[in-house]
Design an enzyme around this catalytic site. Structure first.
Site: not given
Length: 190
Positions: A13, A40, A133
């Site tokens: 991310s 992301h 995540d």
């Protein structure tokens, strides 16, 4: 030691795009193991990610489409706002179910899905990011025999994501970003 992976998933991310670009630049010219990248990113962002990646590697870069077959020599990119799943016939499917860890695509979802199919032939890499995540999915992949690589939090632009993985599991490798490509280029892993 065992033979190298037949499928690689790289998740990240905030702060991970530059690391991914560096890794791809350092891959051997004869590198053929398919790679799936889970980033992301904003749904409405007009991102030239596919084009950007294609300039960094000899592998073919493309955004995943429903029922794409996983093929050697390709870098696949998870599309924004869809979970990407690996199917038993070694193809991809896309899912727009609810977000996991505030994310779609979710790194956890991809790691789990790929682990169910590839098991010990999977290599998961988790990079810089601002949420948890990927940690649970990586733990699951490791339990099924997959090789796990976490970017050293001290080397990450945003260390939270790798830190969460280190709290949840003891990965096979904790590496600075500059050493990840060397591992991927090696023909065997421990």
């Amino acid at each position: 030691m065992r033979a190298g992976p037949t499928f690689i998933v790289i998740g990240g991310s905030a702060g991970s795009l530059q690391v991914i670009l560096r890794i791809l630049t350092l891959l051997d010219h004869e590198f053929k193991t398919p790679i799936l990248i889970v980033l992301h990113r904003h749904v409405n962002a007009d991102s030239p990610l596919e084009e950007l990646l294609s300039f960094r590697t000899t592998l073919i870069s493309r955004e995943v489409e429903e029922k794409d077959r996983i093929t050697d020599g390709y870098i696949y990119i998870c599309p924004a706002d869809y979970h990407t799943l690996v199917e038993k016939d070694f193809s991809f499917s896309l899912d727009d179910s609810e977000k996991i860890n505030f994310s779609r695509p979710s790194i956890d979802v991809v790691f789990r899905s790929a682990a169910d199919i590839y098991r010990e032939k999977l290599l998961c890499v988790l990079l810089s990011g601002a949420n948890a995540d990927g940690a649970a999915g990586m733990k699951y992949a490791q339990e099924l025999g997959g090789v796990t690589v976490v970017q050293d939090p001290a080397d990450a632009q945003v260390p939270y994501m790798p830190q969460q993985a280190l709290k949840m599991l003891n990965p096979d490798y904790v590496l600075e970003s500059s050493r990840i490509a060397a591992l991927l280029n090696s023909k065997v892993v421990v």
